[in-house]
Structure formats: C-alpha cells, structure tokens
Design a protein around this motif. Structure first.
Motif, mmCIF file in Angstrom:
data_model
loop_
_atom_site.group_PDB
_atom_site.id
_atom_site.type_symbol
_atom_site.label_atom_id
_atom_site.label_comp_id
_atom_site.label_asym_id
_atom_site.label_seq_id
_atom_site.Cartn_x
_atom_site.Cartn_y
_atom_site.Cartn_z
ATOM 1 N N SER A 121 0.850 -1.186 0.000
ATOM 2 C CA SER A 121 0.000 0.000 0.000
ATOM 3 C C SER A 121 0.885 1.235 0.000
ATOM 4 N N ASP A 122 0.262 2.404 -0.011
ATOM 5 C CA ASP A 122 1.043 3.640 0.033
ATOM 6 C C ASP A 122 1.441 4.009 1.455
ATOM 7 N N GLY A 123 1.024 3.208 2.428
ATOM 8 C CA GLY A 123 1.439 3.432 3.809
ATOM 9 C C GLY A 123 0.504 4.305 4.614
ATOM 10 N N ARG A 124 -0.469 4.918 3.959
ATOM 11 C CA ARG A 124 -1.394 5.805 4.675
ATOM 12 C C ARG A 124 -2.457 4.981 5.378
ATOM 13 N N LEU A 125 -2.649 5.260 6.665
ATOM 14 C CA LEU A 125 -3.641 4.564 7.472
ATOM 15 C C LEU A 125 -4.609 5.563 8.081
ATOM 16 N N THR A 126 -5.879 5.205 8.112
ATOM 17 C CA THR A 126 -6.859 6.068 8.771
ATOM 18 C C THR A 126 -6.698 5.938 10.283
ATOM 19 N N LYS A 127 -7.316 6.852 11.025
ATOM 20 C CA LYS A 127 -7.230 6.824 12.481
ATOM 21 C C LYS A 127 -8.387 6.042 13.098
ATOM 22 N N SER A 128 -9.068 5.269 12.282
ATOM 23 C CA SER A 128 -10.181 4.469 12.784
ATOM 24 C C SER A 128 -9.653 3.239 13.510
ATOM 25 N N ILE A 129 -10.557 2.493 14.145
ATOM 26 C CA ILE A 129 -10.209 1.244 14.815
ATOM 27 C C ILE A 129 -11.046 0.129 14.190
ATOM 28 N N PRO A 130 -10.430 -0.832 13.470
ATOM 29 C CA PRO A 130 -9.004 -0.858 13.148
ATOM 30 C C PRO A 130 -8.661 0.168 12.066
ATOM 31 N N PRO A 131 -7.389 0.527 11.922
ATOM 32 C CA PRO A 131 -7.002 1.444 10.853
ATOM 33 C C PRO A 131 -7.280 0.826 9.486
ATOM 34 N N GLN A 132 -7.544 1.685 8.491
ATOM 35 C CA GLN A 132 -7.864 1.211 7.152
ATOM 36 C C GLN A 132 -6.849 1.732 6.150
ATOM 37 N N ALA A 133 -6.664 0.963 5.076
ATOM 38 C CA ALA A 133 -5.752 1.350 4.003
ATOM 39 C C ALA A 133 -6.245 0.726 2.709
ATOM 40 N N HIS A 134 -5.784 1.260 1.595
ATOM 41 C CA HIS A 134 -6.130 0.672 0.295
ATOM 42 C C HIS A 134 -5.045 -0.318 -0.095
ATOM 43 N N ALA A 135 -5.450 -1.523 -0.468
ATOM 44 C CA ALA A 135 -4.499 -2.549 -0.896
ATOM 45 C C ALA A 135 -4.164 -2.332 -2.372
ATOM 46 N N ASP A 136 -2.942 -1.873 -2.654
ATOM 47 C CA ASP A 136 -2.524 -1.676 -4.042
ATOM 48 C C ASP A 136 -2.141 -3.007 -4.698
ATOM 49 N N ARG A 137 -1.617 -3.922 -3.890
ATOM 50 C CA ARG A 137 -1.210 -5.227 -4.414
ATOM 51 C C ARG A 137 -1.375 -6.273 -3.308
ATOM 52 N N VAL A 138 -1.921 -7.423 -3.667
ATOM 53 C CA VAL A 138 -2.079 -8.526 -2.723
ATOM 54 C C VAL A 138 -1.417 -9.755 -3.325
ATOM 55 N N THR A 139 -0.444 -10.313 -2.595
ATOM 56 C CA THR A 139 0.300 -11.485 -3.063
ATOM 57 C C THR A 139 0.017 -12.679 -2.165
ATOM 58 N N CYS A 140 -0.265 -13.809 -2.782
ATOM 59 C CA CYS A 140 -0.530 -15.023 -2.004
ATOM 60 C C CYS A 140 -0.105 -16.254 -2.810
ATOM 61 N N TYR A 141 0.983 -16.878 -2.380
ATOM 62 C CA TYR A 141 1.466 -18.114 -2.995
ATOM 63 C C TYR A 141 1.654 -19.153 -1.902
#
Length: 298
Positions: free
Chosen positions: A84-104
């Motif tokens: 992600s771009d590292g930006r987190l909201t101040k909510s509980i839990p914090p939120q962010a936009h997933a730019d890339r998700v990797t799962c192998y």
C-alpha cells in the motif's frame, strides 16, 4: 552573456526536475505488510499481523492480484503480503487501500529435515522443493503434511528453493481429559475429543511461565544496596563470586534442565502430528511433538 543565463536556467530546471523525481520516487515506494486474513468483507479484508495488530484493507478494481485469480479467492486464514502507500486512517481498526495482494503457497509432504541448514525437503505438485525456514520456529518433521506460504519467488536450482513466510502444520489444541495406556485423551475447546498416542520418538516440551515484570526496589533492597556499596572492593568481588557459584534455590528451579514428563489431566497441550489419522473417524492420531502447559492448580 545571454547564452550563459539560458544555460544556467536549464541547469536549474534540470536540477529541480531531478529533485522532484527523487521525491516522488521516495513517496511511491510501497509499504509492505503481511499476515493472516481473519475476516473477509464485500470490499476488503481484515489482516492480522504477527504481532496481533489488525488492519482493514480495501480492495477494488485497482488492486493488483499476484498468485490469486480473483478477489473472490481471498478467504479467511490465507497468509498474504500486502502493498500500500502506507497511509492509514485513524479508525479502529485502521484502514488502508491494498494496491497489491500477493498469495502463494505449496502443499505437500516433508521428506527430510536438515536442522543444521535450517531447511527441509518437501514433495509438492511441482516436484521436490527445498524450503528455507528462516526465523520461523514452527515444528516440522519428516512425513508431516504441511502448507508453506512464500512470496512467489523460487530459485531455479535443482531442486527448486523457496523462503517460507509462514508454515502451517497439522495440530490440535485442548485440555488433557484422562490418561490412557499409550497416551491420553484430549478435549478441544469445541468439545471434540481425540485419542493421542505417545511413542518413544514423541518430542515433549513444557511451556515455562512468562517472567513477571520486576517490581520497584523496596526499601529493604535499597538498604542492602547501600550496605553493599560500603563493602571494600576485594570483599565485594569475593561475595559476587560466591553468589555466582551458589545460586538460590529459586534460581536453580528455573535453570535446571530436566527431561519433560508426559502431560497430566488438566494440562493444556498442543499436539503436532503428521496429518494422518490411525482410525476411520479421524479421532486417533500419533503425536510427533507435544507442547505442554502445566496445570497451575497442581
């Protein structure tokens, strides 16, 4: 003179452009976090990191998927790497936009374990693979069925090699209900009972209680320290040496390394096994390792 001014202006613009580009490149460096999906929502998922921290990631058509066919493949208990771009909201839990998700991941059976190299050989659908465990301490034994999560990179050697990010092994947890002739009966928190067989090869381990935080110095301790400060240096060295050579009974109880005993009724245990059951109903298994948390009421 005019040409010199133009040249100086061009140099200044070039320098400004380079600085702006460097700043943007630094800002665009993705922040990488990883962990286990504990909940899946319509437009995202809740990720729990190794330290227990939880982050709610939002996913959309802009999210790049690596190792996953579609967003519907995101499921609870999957181990993923998120950029992600590292930006987190101040909510509980914090939120962010997933730019890339990797799962192998690779699933298979362990052929052999090399404790010295901290690796194990695993037979998978892709053939034999060497798995580097890194700092992971998950118990792994030969003939155990395991699932290894990694970043998708495999060394083009023979056999191939991967670095594990998480290792899932067959295990059951619960309380010892009663002892049997060759082991014990374990009851899980959901009231399921397993008959656990212990052998001479079963590894036993005991969880030691966590050390309590040191209390503030009492007046008595301060008095003893003050008295110790008045002792001549030679005598103090002799006293320190004597204390080192003859620890207290309480210290000896903590440091003595005694062979781990079998669990007893009331103990909490984690049982690691091959993933194969000794009966048709899937309630009898042979323990490869038993981690015991002794009943404090004993």
């Amino acid at each position: 003179m005019k040409q010199k001014r133009i040249l100086a202006l061009l140099l200044a613009l070039t320098a400004a452009f380079c600085l702006t580009g460097a700043a943007n490149a630094e800002e665009e460096t993705p922040v990488v976090r990883e962990g286990t999906i504990v909940e899946v929502m319509e437009d995202g998922f809740l990720l729990q990191e190794a330290d227990g921290r939880e982050i709610l990631y939002n996913v959309d058509e802009q999210t790049v998927l690596d190792g996953i066919a579609s967003l519907t493949d995101l499921q609870k208990d999957l181990y993923v790497i998120v950029e992600s771009d590292g930006r987190l909201t101040k909510s509980i839990p914090p939120q962010a936009h997933a730019d890339r998700v990797t799962c192998y991941w690779l699933a298979g059976q362990v052929e052999s374990v090399d404790e010295e190299e901290n690796t194990f050989l695993m037979q998978t659908e892709l053939g034999t693979v060497i798995v580097h465990r890194g700092e992971l301490t998950t118990p792994v034994y030969a003939e155990m069925n395991v699932t290894v999560y990694f970043d998708g990179v495999m060394a083009l050697s023979e056999p191939g090699q991967i670095a594990a990010r998480k290792i899932e092994v067959p295990e059951v947890q619960g309380t010892v209900l009663e002892m049997t002739e060759n082991g014990f009966v374990l009851r899980t928190d959901d009231e399921t009972e397993y008959r656990v067989i212990l052998t001479e090869e079963t590894v036993r381990g005991v969880l030691l209680p966590a050390a309590e935080p040191a209390d503030e110095e009492t007046a008595e301790e301060k008095t003893e320290e003050a008295a110790e400060a008045d002792v001549p240096s030679d005598e103090k060295e002799d006293t320190d040496a004597a204390e080192t050579e003859a620890p207290s009974d309480e210290e000896q109880e903590v440091t003595v390394d005694e062979p781990a005993a079998d669990p007893a009724p009331g103990d909490r245990v984690t049982v690691y096994f091959s993933g194969e059951y000794a009966d048709e109903d899937g309630r009898e298994l042979t323990a490869l390792e038993v981690l015991i948390e002794k009943n404090s009421q004993e």
